[in-house]
Design a protein around this motif. Structure first.
Motif, PDB file in Angstrom:
ATOM      1  N   ALA B 468      42.649  35.427  35.753  1.00 53.72           N
ATOM      2  CA  ALA B 468      43.298  35.172  37.030  1.00 53.72           C
ATOM      3  C   ALA B 468      43.407  36.418  37.898  1.00 53.72           C
ATOM      4  N   LYS B 469      43.098  37.598  37.319  1.00 55.12           N
ATOM      5  CA  LYS B 469      43.134  38.799  38.156  1.00 55.12           C
ATOM      6  C   LYS B 469      41.865  38.887  38.991  1.00 55.12           C
ATOM      7  N   ILE B 470      40.816  38.235  38.520  1.00 57.72           N
ATOM      8  CA  ILE B 470      39.494  38.393  39.135  1.00 57.72           C
ATOM      9  C   ILE B 470      39.474  37.958  40.610  1.00 57.72           C
ATOM     10  N   PRO B 471      40.077  36.796  40.970  1.00 58.27           N
ATOM     11  CA  PRO B 471      39.974  36.377  42.371  1.00 58.27           C
ATOM     12  C   PRO B 471      40.490  37.421  43.357  1.00 58.27           C
ATOM     13  N   LEU B 472      41.595  38.085  43.041  1.00 52.23           N
ATOM     14  CA  LEU B 472      42.126  39.075  43.980  1.00 52.23           C
ATOM     15  C   LEU B 472      41.185  40.273  44.078  1.00 52.23           C
ATOM     16  N   TYR B 473      40.662  40.719  42.917  1.00 55.37           N
ATOM     17  CA  TYR B 473      39.687  41.812  42.956  1.00 55.37           C
ATOM     18  C   TYR B 473      38.515  41.424  43.839  1.00 55.37           C
ATOM     19  N   THR B 474      37.994  40.227  43.603  1.00 49.46           N
ATOM     20  CA  THR B 474      36.820  39.783  44.350  1.00 49.46           C
ATOM     21  C   THR B 474      37.132  39.780  45.835  1.00 49.46           C
ATOM     22  N   LEU B 475      38.286  39.245  46.185  1.00 49.23           N
ATOM     23  CA  LEU B 475      38.691  39.176  47.589  1.00 49.23           C
ATOM     24  C   LEU B 475      38.693  40.568  48.219  1.00 49.23           C
ATOM     25  N   LEU B 476      39.384  41.504  47.566  1.00 48.86           N
ATOM     26  CA  LEU B 476      39.529  42.840  48.146  1.00 48.86           C
ATOM     27  C   LEU B 476      38.200  43.580  48.167  1.00 48.86           C
ATOM     28  N   ILE B 477      37.416  43.404  47.102  1.00 48.57           N
ATOM     29  CA  ILE B 477      36.129  44.114  47.059  1.00 48.57           C
ATOM     30  C   ILE B 477      35.219  43.580  48.157  1.00 48.57           C
ATOM     31  N   ASN B 478      35.253  42.265  48.376  1.00 45.40           N
ATOM     32  CA  ASN B 478      34.410  41.703  49.421  1.00 45.40           C
ATOM     33  C   ASN B 478      34.815  42.211  50.795  1.00 45.40           C
ATOM     34  N   ILE B 479      36.112  42.433  50.993  1.00 44.97           N
ATOM     35  CA  ILE B 479      36.555  42.918  52.299  1.00 44.97           C
ATOM     36  C   ILE B 479      36.194  44.383  52.491  1.00 44.97           C
ATOM     37  N   TYR B 480      36.529  45.210  51.470  1.00 44.18           N
ATOM     38  CA  TYR B 480      36.497  46.642  51.708  1.00 44.18           C
ATOM     39  C   TYR B 480      35.301  47.360  51.098  1.00 44.18           C
ATOM     40  N   PHE B 481      34.729  46.777  50.055  1.00 40.71           N
ATOM     41  CA  PHE B 481      33.620  47.488  49.413  1.00 40.71           C
ATOM     42  C   PHE B 481      32.398  46.591  49.259  1.00 40.71           C
ATOM     43  N   PRO B 482      31.964  45.964  50.366  1.00 40.12           N
ATOM     44  CA  PRO B 482      30.854  45.017  50.226  1.00 40.12           C
ATOM     45  C   PRO B 482      29.579  45.677  49.703  1.00 40.12           C
ATOM     46  N   ASN B 483      29.435  46.983  49.910  1.00 38.16           N
ATOM     47  CA  ASN B 483      28.197  47.639  49.491  1.00 38.16           C
ATOM     48  C   ASN B 483      28.280  48.245  48.096  1.00 38.16           C
ATOM     49  N   GLU B 484      29.498  48.341  47.567  1.00 38.91           N
ATOM     50  CA  GLU B 484      29.620  48.989  46.251  1.00 38.91           C
ATOM     51  C   GLU B 484      30.275  48.047  45.256  1.00 38.91           C
ATOM     52  N   LYS B 485      29.982  46.745  45.409  1.00 39.15           N
ATOM     53  CA  LYS B 485      30.638  45.736  44.567  1.00 39.15           C
ATOM     54  C   LYS B 485      30.530  46.049  43.084  1.00 39.15           C
ATOM     55  N   GLY B 486      29.285  46.317  42.640  1.00 32.32           N
ATOM     56  CA  GLY B 486      29.023  46.490  41.203  1.00 32.32           C
ATOM     57  C   GLY B 486      29.833  47.629  40.632  1.00 32.32           C
ATOM     58  N   LEU B 487      29.754  48.782  41.287  1.00 34.01           N
ATOM     59  CA  LEU B 487      30.434  49.968  40.779  1.00 34.01           C
ATOM     60  C   LEU B 487      31.944  49.751  40.748  1.00 34.01           C
ATOM     61  N   MET B 488      32.443  49.124  41.812  1.00 36.68           N
ATOM     62  CA  MET B 488      33.879  48.909  41.904  1.00 36.68           C
ATOM     63  C   MET B 488      34.351  47.982  40.775  1.00 36.68           C
ATOM     64  N   LEU B 489      33.597  46.924  40.541  1.00 37.70           N
ATOM     65  CA  LEU B 489      33.982  45.999  39.462  1.00 37.70           C
ATOM     66  C   LEU B 489      33.921  46.705  38.122  1.00 37.70           C
ATOM     67  N   PHE B 490      32.916  47.564  37.954  1.00 34.22           N
ATOM     68  CA  PHE B 490      32.806  48.321  36.705  1.00 34.22           C
ATOM     69  C   PHE B 490      34.028  49.214  36.533  1.00 34.22           C
ATOM     70  N   TYR B 491      34.400  49.917  37.585  1.00 32.01           N
ATOM     71  CA  TYR B 491      35.590  50.761  37.529  1.00 32.01           C
ATOM     72  C   TYR B 491      36.810  49.945  37.108  1.00 32.01           C
ATOM     73  N   LEU B 492      36.984  48.819  37.793  1.00 31.47           N
ATOM     74  CA  LEU B 492      38.202  48.039  37.551  1.00 31.47           C
ATOM     75  C   LEU B 492      38.234  47.466  36.141  1.00 31.47           C
ATOM     76  N   SER B 493      37.068  46.999  35.653  1.00 29.94           N
ATOM     77  CA  SER B 493      37.107  46.331  34.346  1.00 29.94           C
ATOM     78  C   SER B 493      37.192  47.331  33.209  1.00 29.94           C
ATOM     79  N   THR B 494      36.799  48.589  33.446  1.00 31.78           N
ATOM     80  CA  THR B 494      36.914  49.538  32.336  1.00 31.78           C
ATOM     81  C   THR B 494      38.171  50.389  32.434  1.00 31.78           C
ATOM     82  N   ILE B 495      38.676  50.574  33.650  1.00 34.20           N
ATOM     83  CA  ILE B 495      39.851  51.448  33.770  1.00 34.20           C
ATOM     84  C   ILE B 495      41.048  50.812  33.071  1.00 34.20           C
TER      85      ILE B 495
END
Lengths: 128, 855
Positions: B468-495
């Motif tokens: 259930a955390k994923i939708p908010l991440y997706t929302l924010l990443i789509n707004i602010y980091f549309p070009n770095e989606k992969g890296l950002m998701l990697f950061y979030l899922s490993t941090i």
């Protein structure tokens, strides 16, 4: 590095002299360990190279750890075999009779061992 | 040394049935056995479906009870937790012992792993010493046969003076014989307690025994056993006696004196001697009734382990296993929820039908509350397929014996952070790689024997990335980091893993420092093929437990959140405004229908409201219809039930029909807009809204405004709702048709929020307190309201602290969002390595020591 070549069956008597050095037995042994609670100069289960048999000499420590070891059959006089180290070297796995047991080196250091020798086996309490 | 005396003394008279004693209608049976002896399989075999699970008060050990009938008599079976002995060191042992002493079962069925007799028999001796009528169920006889172990059953029975029944729990072999033996034992006269000869300690035992036998309050058939326990320095026994003996202190002093005496004489503690005597007794018995015909050969399990636990292969096998679990449960389970969701949606529609109808603008509270509760329950039930698969796979891992190997492989790493090898599973369930659930994660901590590591695991599992955390991440990443989606998701899922490990280290070093730890001494059980029934049963049991425990609380909390969001409600003035607008749109509707024959159907306002409700229900059903046939049936239903509304609701080719449909669509859209605005205002002015605003002074350092505060607060009930709430708050203007990403992005940008704010928000969300369901599970698993509160407060403070610090620092340094995230990640990683890697100045890493060259 430790290796199979360090195993030899030539051993001394195991009458409990405290200044035994693993090297005298050509046993897998690392020195300089300074765990306070265990006898620093005695050979413990943690020092035994995988693939080697040894006989339990005595247990150190107290409380739950000791009780669990006793319940699992770590009784003085019994022989066990160290099977392997975990991928990161700790814990270790030993075979005691038909039981396979994993224990941390920290706990293994509470088990003082000696190479299996004739004197021990005569007591009739080794494994089947 | 003590030589063995005739084993266990009670005369070996074969138990004879007492013919003249009245038959009792029920007997109490206890199942006792060591871990991995297949006790639960036998329990299932005996009781079938008649069982229930309950917790023992104060501990997290499960109490399983059941019953069965045999020849007209009821046998109530208690399944004791697996314990190696009755020394009362572990919670399992304590519980086993307490049940045995206080409930005094008529018969104790001692389940023994036939491949591991020597280790098992000491427990049997302890049961016999307590004077129980013992039936030995020699389990896993098939495995013993394969291993070439020959056991002389009758000789063993004679030695133990008990009936020994060979069984194979997995196949049900020996079931009839076991039931018969239990019945015989239950109806046999009581047996005297067995006496193990303790050699040099025997005099001491006898003296203490006679002391206890001399007092009528302590002279029961446990007197000798208690005497032995006193020599073992057993605290429980001492406590029991202290309340009953007038001269307890003197007796304890005497016992201590005898212990010291023995120790001085034999250079061996009395406890060790007692334990060794039992072990030797076991060896002695085996000498006479046990032959290992394949002695010296390597067992199959060990051959498997040579591959599976190989230093190089072990990590690969482990990763493959974890990946398979993730794929099958989370990925495939998610697919499965697409099939089950329509049923839940159907349930919601059904409830919507039953509840009072919606008004044009204002719904009766009973309707909104009812649907709100159903939505909360559905959110929960939606995960059931995933849980079923997950729990089944975990049962397979446990039953097969691989779970213990996982702990063996990973203990080294986890132990560094104060955790335990067995913390792996909870972490996997919690969602190590994006997509899990903390509820089963916290539930799975039950098996961790080390109290400190267990608490640390419970408190850090919620940091994992739950689904259930994923939708908010997706929302924010789509707004602010549309070009770095992969890296950002990697950061979030490993941090999150990094943070969890660091927090575990922090907690075990501070608040948990005083908790008890347990040694890591764990049996690696032989590999077994899991049985289908066993696996399914466990999967259903655990899923049901989840639904029951979490479901009830979620409903209660849903009500509270509802009230906080709905009240005090829209003010009277605003209300009037909405009503005027609604009236205008209704007038517009009727104007559009001027001269249209279908206008007859909606003559009065009541009919209009009904039409709107019929259309809404139709739309919901249509969305849920799985096939064309279902959709057609739905259309036909409208035609027969509401023929007058059909032109408005269903596609119609006549110009009048088209006009009617268009008019209704416009009206429905207008109604939706008004209702949404009203909802927005209601949330803004609600209690929760006030709290959100009230928190702004605190959250401003992390750059959260009140809208985000509300979303975060409501996501405490269920994470999913954070995005839904934001959807309401970042509402679109009339006629606009922008996605939530665009709306939120532009609104936030106009308020001066940047990618940096998003980073702060995501970091906070990653560290955010567990959702309600998890918090409840924390309460259940820790049995402590204190830890439950801690599990809420600590992550809140941590999350807010980190988010504020990161935002304030990065803002003053003028860093971009991406730079900030990278910096935070590297910092966390560096800290992790600092904690994890060997430190030369702390001499506790074995491989740090100089090693001996071969002599």
């Amino acid at each position: 590095m430790r290796g199979k070549n360090s195993i030899s069956t030539g051993g001394g008597t195991c009458t409990g002299d405290r200044d035994r050095k693993g090297s005298r037995f050509g046993f897998g042994f690392r020195w300089g360990r300074s765990k306070l609670r265990t006898a620093s100069d005695a050979l413990t289960l943690s020092d035994v190279v995988p693939g080697t048999d040894c006989t339990i000499h005595r247990l150190y420590g107290h409380g739950p750890a000791r009780q669990r070891l006793l319940d699992l059959g770590f009784q003085p006089g019994r022989t066990l075999r160290v099977l392997r180290n975990a991928p990161l070297n700790d814990p270790i796995e030993v075979q005691l009779g038909d039981t396979f047991i994993a224990l941390r080196r920290q706990e293994a250091e509470h088990v003082e061992v000696a190479p299996p020798s004739d004197t021990q086996q005569k007591q009739g309490d080794t494994d089947d | 040394m003590s030589r063995l005396h005739p084993p266990l003394t009670p005369s070996k008279s074969k138990v004879t049935r007492m013919t003249d004693a009245p038959r009792r209608l029920s007997y109490g049976i206890a199942l006792a056995g060591q871990q991995n002896c297949g006790k639960s399989t036998l329990f299932n075999m005996l009781t079938g479906l008649r069982q229930h699970i309950a917790n023992y008060p104060g501990v997290t050990v499960d109490k399983k009870g059941g019953a069965y009938n045999y020849q007209g008599t009821t046998y109530n079976v208690t399944d004791l937790p697996g314990a190696y002995s009755l020394a009362a060191f572990s919670p399992e042992e304590l519980v086993s012992r307490k049940v045995l002493i206080t409930e005094r079962p008529d018969v104790v069925v001692n389940v023994i792993d036939a491949t591991n007799l020597r280790r098992s028999l000491p427990l049997t001796f302890q049961l016999l010493e307590m004077g129980f009528k013992v039936v030995v169920a020699l389990n896993m006889m098939d495995a013993a046969k394969r291993r070439g172990l020959e056991i002389d059953i009758s000789a063993l029975g004679q030695r133990l003076n008990s009936t020994v029944v060979p069984v194979v729990g997995r196949t049900g072999k020996g079931e009839a014989e076991l039931r018969a033996a239990i019945s015989d034992a239950a109806e046999a006269p009581a047996v005297p307690q067995a006496r193990l000869n303790y050699g040099p300690l025997e005099d001491a035992v006898a003296e203490l025994h006679s002391a206890l036998a001399g007092n009528e309050r302590t002279n029961d058939n446990l007197a000798r056993w208690r005497a032995v326990k006193l020599l073992e320095d057993d605290q429980e026994t001492a406590d029991w006696l202290a309340g009953r003996l007038p001269d307890a202190t003197a007796l304890f002093a005497r016992a201590r004196h005898m212990r010291d005496d023995f120790e001085n004489k034999h250079r061996l503690s009395a406890g060790d001697h007692i334990s060794a005597t039992r072990d030797r007794q076991a060896a002695e018995i085996l000498k006479h009734c046990f032959v290992d015909t394949k002695a010296g050969t390597v067992p199959v399990s060990e051959r498997i382990d040579r591959v599976v636990l190989n230093r190089i292969l072990a990590p690969l096998v482990l990763v493959a296993t974890v990946w398979a679990i993730y794929q099958l449960s989370i990925v495939q389970g998610y697919e499965l929820t697409k099939i089950t969701w329509p049923f839940l949606a159907g349930f919601r529609n059904m409830v919507a039908d039953v509840l009072p109808d919606a008004g044009f603008l204002f719904d009766p509270h009973i309707r909104s509350l009812g649907l709100w509760i159903v939505d909360s329950i559905n959110t929960l039930l939606n995960y059931v397929p995933i849980f079923l698969i997950l729990f089944a796979l975990i049962a397979i891992l446990e039953d097969s014996g691989y779970m213990a190997r996982i702990a063996f492989i990973l203990d080294r790493i986890l132990h560094r952070f104060g955790l335990h090898g067995q913390s792996t599973l909870p972490y996997i369930l919690g969602g190590v790689f994006a997509g899990g659930c903390a509820v089963p994660g916290v539930m799975a901590t039950k098996g961790i024997p080390d109290a400190r590591a267990r608490l640390a695991t419970i408190l850090t599992v919620p940091f994992m990335n739950c689904m259930a955390k994923i939708p908010l991440y997706t929302l924010l990443i789509n707004i602010y980091f549309p070009n770095e989606k992969g890296l950002m998701l990697f950061y979030l899922s490993t941090i999150t893993v990094i943070v969890a490990l660091l927090v575990a280290r922090l907690l075990t070093g501070t608040v948990l420092a005083k908790e008890q730890t347990a040694p890591f001494v764990m049996e690696l059980p032989s590999y077994h093929m899991p049985t289908i029934t066993g696996v399914l049963r466990r999967a259903f049991d655990r899923t049901w437990l989840y639904i029951k425990k979490v479901g009830t609380v979620v409903v209660a909390i849903a009500v509270v959140i509802y009230v906080l969001l709905q009240f005090p409600g829209v003010g009277a003035d605003a209300r009037e405004g909405y009503e005027t607008r609604a009236e205008a749109s209704v007038t517009q509707f009727y104007t559009a229908l001027e001269g249209n024959p279908h206008r007859e159907a909606v003559k009065d306002p009541a009919a209009l409201v009904q039409l709107i409700n019929v259309q809404a229900a139709y739309k919901a059903r249509r969305l849920n219809a799985s096939s064309k046939e279902a959709a057609r049936a739905l259309d036909d239903g409208i035609r027969t039930d509401y023929p007058q509304f059909a032109p408005f609701v269903l596609r119609d080719r006549t110009p009048e029909g088209k006009a009617a449909m268009r008019a209704l669509r416009n009206l429905a859209n207008e109604r939706n807009t008004i209702r949404r605005e009203m909802r927005k205002e209601r949330i803004e002015t609600s209690f929760l809204g006030h709290i959100g605003r009230g928190l702004e002074p605190v959250t401003q350092f992390a750059n959260f405004d009140w809208k985000i505060n509300i979303a975060l607060l409501s996501s405490f009930a269920a994470r999913e709702s954070s995005v839904a709430t934001l959807g309401v708050l970042f509402d679109q203007e009339e006629g606009e048709n922008a996605t939530l990403e665009e709306r939120m992005g532009s609104q936030q940008a106009s308020e001066g929020r940047t990618a940096l704010s998003a980073v702060a928000l995501m970091l906070f969300f990653a560290l955010y307190p567990p959702c309600l369901a998890t918090v409840i599970m924390v309460r259940v698993q820790t049995q402590s309201g204190g830890w439950m509160m801690f599990s809420i407060i600590f992550p809140t403070v941590l999350g807010l602290g980190v988010a504020s610090l990161v935002y304030t620092l990065a803002y003053s340094l003028g860093m971009t969002g991406m730079q900030t995230m990278t910096a935070v990640y590297l910092l966390a990683l560096g800290l992790l390595l600092l904690v994890a890697l060997p430190k030369p100045w702390l001499p506790d890493m074995p491989w740090q020591q100089p090693q001996e060259d071969s002599a």
